[in-house]
Design a protein around this motif. Structure first.
Motif, PDB file in Angstrom:
ATOM      1  N   GLU A 187       0.841  -1.206   0.000  1.00  0.00           N
ATOM      2  CA  GLU A 187       0.000   0.000   0.000  1.00  0.00           C
ATOM      3  C   GLU A 187       0.872   1.249   0.000  1.00  0.00           C
ATOM      4  OE1 GLU A 187      -2.883   2.173   3.220  1.00  0.00           O
ATOM      5  OE2 GLU A 187      -3.138   0.006   2.965  1.00  0.00           O
ATOM      6  N   THR A 188       1.899   1.233   0.830  1.00  0.00           N
ATOM      7  CA  THR A 188       2.821   2.361   0.898  1.00  0.00           C
ATOM      8  C   THR A 188       3.705   2.417  -0.340  1.00  0.00           C
ATOM      9  OG1 THR A 188       2.844   2.191   3.296  1.00  0.00           O
ATOM     10  CG2 THR A 188       4.638   3.436   2.283  1.00  0.00           C
TER      11      THR A 188
ATOM     12  N   GLY B 139       1.866   3.726  -3.340  1.00  0.00           N
ATOM     13  CA  GLY B 139       1.367   5.082  -3.114  1.00  0.00           C
ATOM     14  C   GLY B 139      -0.143   5.208  -3.198  1.00  0.00           C
TER      15      GLY B 139
ATOM     16  N   HIS C 234      -3.572   6.536  -2.431  1.00  0.00           N
ATOM     17  CA  HIS C 234      -4.058   7.816  -1.925  1.00  0.00           C
ATOM     18  C   HIS C 234      -5.377   7.616  -1.176  1.00  0.00           C
ATOM     19  CE1 HIS C 234      -1.000   9.875  -4.260  1.00  0.00           C
ATOM     20  NE2 HIS C 234      -1.369   9.176  -5.323  1.00  0.00           N
ATOM     21  N   VAL C 235      -5.794   8.632  -0.470  1.00  0.00           N
ATOM     22  CA  VAL C 235      -7.005   8.557   0.343  1.00  0.00           C
ATOM     23  C   VAL C 235      -8.213   8.174  -0.513  1.00  0.00           C
ATOM     24  CG1 VAL C 235      -8.591   9.901   1.787  1.00  0.00           C
ATOM     25  CG2 VAL C 235      -6.130  10.186   2.053  1.00  0.00           C
TER      26      VAL C 235
ATOM     27  N   GLN D 181      -8.305   6.351  -3.035  1.00  0.00           N
ATOM     28  CA  GLN D 181      -8.176   4.974  -3.519  1.00  0.00           C
ATOM     29  C   GLN D 181      -8.241   3.955  -2.382  1.00  0.00           C
ATOM     30  OE1 GLN D 181      -4.285   5.698  -5.063  1.00  0.00           O
ATOM     31  NE2 GLN D 181      -5.022   5.878  -7.183  1.00  0.00           N
TER      32      GLN D 181
ATOM     33  N   GLN E  47       0.854   3.328 -10.862  1.00  0.00           N
ATOM     34  CA  GLN E  47       0.569   2.494  -9.701  1.00  0.00           C
ATOM     35  C   GLN E  47       0.306   1.044 -10.104  1.00  0.00           C
ATOM     36  OE1 GLN E  47      -2.658   4.969  -8.209  1.00  0.00           O
ATOM     37  NE2 GLN E  47      -1.551   5.253  -6.274  1.00  0.00           N
TER      38      GLN E  47
END
Length: 145
Positions: free
Chosen positions: A37-38, A41, A43-44, A46, A126
């Motif tokens: 997840e990190t 990247g 995002h909020v 997603q 991503q």
């Protein structure tokens, strides 16, 4: 050397006391997915799609090592009369396995739907990073059955 039961060997189905515990494969997968997840990247905006996807993936791959025994019904413990089987038939060989496979198929369908939803919210960059990172999720032979 004697074990808890006083015998010179461990009780059936139990490892020796100094044997390391079995790894929790579901926890390992969750840890890797959290790191991914990190890494990619998320995002909020997603995050819901990502969490739905990871929950569906862990649900599909989380198979108990032993199926719990099904409860014994009263009809199975009572002696059967000659005509008792004519009104209600018992499961045939393989039906319980088929039921488990149908459950797994339903979980696979949920995963496919969640993967499609995730794919629609991730950027091309991503998706490429996710594709590269997914190779680390391969548990190897026999880890997930």
């Amino acid at each position: 050397m004697a074990f808890d039961n006083g015998l010179p060997f461990p009780p059936p189905h139990a490892p020796p006391p100094d044997f390391p515990p079995r790894p929790d494969h579901a926890l390992e997968l969750a840890s890797r997915l959290s790191a991914m997840e990190t890494l990619i990247g998320i995002h909020v905006a997603q995050l819901d799609a990502w969490r739905d996807y990871t929950a569906a993936l862990t649900d599909l791959l989380d198979v108990p090592e032993q199926m719990p025994p099904k409860p014994v019904s009263e009809t199975e413990t009572k002696p059967s009369a000659p005509d008792a089987g004519s009104s209600k038939s018992s499961e045939l060989f393989g039906e319980e396995i088929a039921d488990h496979m149908l459950d797994r198929a339903a979980k696979a369908r949920v995963l496919k739907d969640k993967a499609a939803a995730l794919r629609s919210v991730l950027t091309t960059y991503q998706l490429k990073k996710l594709e590269d990172a997914e190779r680390s999720l391969d548990p190897g032979p026999g880890r997930f059955r």
